[in-house]
Write a protein that holds these residues in place. Structure first.
Motif, short mmCIF file in Angstrom:
data_model
loop_
_atom_site.label_atom_id
_atom_site.label_comp_id
_atom_site.label_asym_id
_atom_site.label_seq_id
_atom_site.Cartn_x
_atom_site.Cartn_y
_atom_site.Cartn_z
N ASP A 1 0.83 -1.21 0.00
CA ASP A 1 0.00 0.00 0.00
C ASP A 1 0.86 1.25 0.00
N TRP A 2 1.57 1.53 1.11
CA TRP A 2 2.34 2.76 1.18
C TRP A 2 3.41 2.83 0.09
N GLN B 1 1.84 3.50 -3.36
CA GLN B 1 1.38 4.89 -3.48
C GLN B 1 2.57 5.84 -3.67
N THR B 2 3.65 5.59 -2.95
CA THR B 2 4.81 6.47 -3.05
C THR B 2 5.51 6.30 -4.40
N SER C 1 4.00 5.63 -7.12
CA SER C 1 3.15 6.33 -8.08
C SER C 1 3.43 7.83 -8.09
N ALA C 2 3.84 8.38 -6.95
CA ALA C 2 4.10 9.81 -6.84
C ALA C 2 5.55 10.18 -7.14
N ASP D 1 0.28 -2.16 -10.14
CA ASP D 1 -0.76 -2.58 -9.19
C ASP D 1 -1.00 -4.08 -9.27
#
Length: 382
Positions: free
Chosen positions: A128-129, A132-133, A135-136, A149
């Motif tokens: 999860d974390w 997300q990181t 992706s950014a 994903d």
């Protein structure tokens, strides 16, 4: 199952040991593919020659040296079900008819995954974390996001598997620490900030009364003397240890033991780790060692500016590098004052450590190797 584990440098071997041990325990055939791509280059000391691989690996796997040019043919001949690897940029365009898995070893290797459709699995510390990181981290198109994903599985931090079999008493004997407390210092990474005026002239300077690395080291030396601790410097073989730091230290560990998790081994006997935005924050948390994070601002540290600008890495909040009760952040002047006065020196808070590990490292118990193998078994071969 026939499992191949690709290692392109000795420092990757500790990240793979839990998987190799688990596969051997389940009586799978394991081939350790030792890539010679770095031979003759500036990182030739990292070539995983069989003679440099810890002897225990020969009990669990076949050790096979291979060149990048011979990799495809070798994998085909071995008829592997899965091939697992870490950072290997020279194989970026390679796509054999074998399931491929990438293993996260640190921050930068995971953030550097730029072709996620290549992988059947990307084994991250959490799904999860870290996803997300990632992706950014850089602009991603929807195809990349979708592929990542689908591929990511959170298994925990593979390096932390070693905590189950490291013997702190053996570590103390090996490094001659006796029974004294150990304060472990990771030197400021001047080599990563060679064009930064603040790092070179201010923080690296000799100016009396000005917060400098020399003043920081003196304050840390004084703190160790007051609490009766050894000051142990974990240096890097490719970076020279500065003379003032060498004079202040009781022990300087110049380089990693070949194929071993030397930093984690040292952490199993440490009572405090001091660092400057090091990924070792995660290893310290896993080992239950509080950390003091020296925190220059992004403008003072251009080498890490991108990383420090991302949510989750920001200096002003609990994040990967600084998490109250785990790794306390201080600006340089405040860090020096804290060490001189003995105030605000970090201590580990059990509940905060558990929260940190759950968010960033996948929770306990640490068994990333076994979790990877469970997932590969469930997915099967092509």
């Amino acid at each position: 199952m026939r499992l191949g584990v690709h290692v392109s440098r000795l420092s990757q071997l500790p990240h793979m040991e839990g998987l190799v041990r688990a596969a051997s325990a389940r009586q799978y055939h394991v081939s350790l593919l030792l890539d010679t791509a770095l031979a003759g280059g500036p990182k030739a000391d990292q070539v995983p020659w069989p003679a440099h691989v810890p002897v225990r690996f020969a009990r669990w796997a076949d050790l096979i040296s291979v060149t990048p040019e011979g990799m495809v043919q070798l994998v085909a001949g071995l008829r592997l079900d899965w091939l697992v690897m870490g950072y290997a940029p020279h194989l970026a365009g390679w796509s054999p008819r074998t399931r491929l898995a990438f293993v996260q070893g640190a921050v930068t290797d995971f953030m550097g995954v730029s072709n996620p459709w290549r992988w059947d699995r990307v084994y991250a510390w959490t799904d999860d974390w870290w996803l997300q990181t990632w992706s950014a981290w850089a602009p991603r198109d929807m195809n990349q996001l979708g592929a990542m994903d689908r591929a990511v599985r959170g298994v925990g931090m593979p390096m932390a598997d070693h905590l189950a079999w490291i013997d702190p008493a053996e570590v103390r004997r090996t490094f001659g620490f006796g029974d004294k407390p150990v304060v472990l210092l990771l030197p400021f990474p001047f080599h990563a900030n060679t064009r930064c005026l603040w790092a070179d002239l201010v923080w690296g300077g000799p100016w009396p009364g000005v917060p400098t690395d020399r003043a920081f080291v003196r304050a840390l030396r004084g703190y160790c003397d007051r609490v009766g601790a050894l000051l142990v410097v974990k240096a890097r073989s490719k970076v020279a240890t500065r003379a003032y730091l060498r004079r202040a230290a009781d022990v300087v560990v110049e380089a990693d033991e070949p194929g071993e998790p030397t930093l984690l081994r040292l952490l199993t006997v440490a009572s405090l780790m001091v660092h400057a935005y090091s990924t070792a924050t995660a290893e310290a948390a896993a080992a239950g060692v509080p950390a003091l994070c020296l925190a220059p601002g992004p403008r003072q540290w251009p080498a890490y500016r991108h990383r420090l600008g991302l949510r989750g890495f920001l200096p002003g909040e609990d994040g990967f590098y600084g998490w109250s009760g785990v790794s306390e952040r201080h600006r340089p002047a405040a860090a020096i004052e804290a060490l001189r006065r003995g105030t605000h020196v970090p201590h580990m808070v059990t509940e905060r450590r558990q929260s940190y590990i759950a968010r960033f490292l996948g929770g306990e118990p640490f068994r990333a190797g076994a979790r990877m193998l469970d997932d590969m078994e469930a997915a099967g071969a092509l």
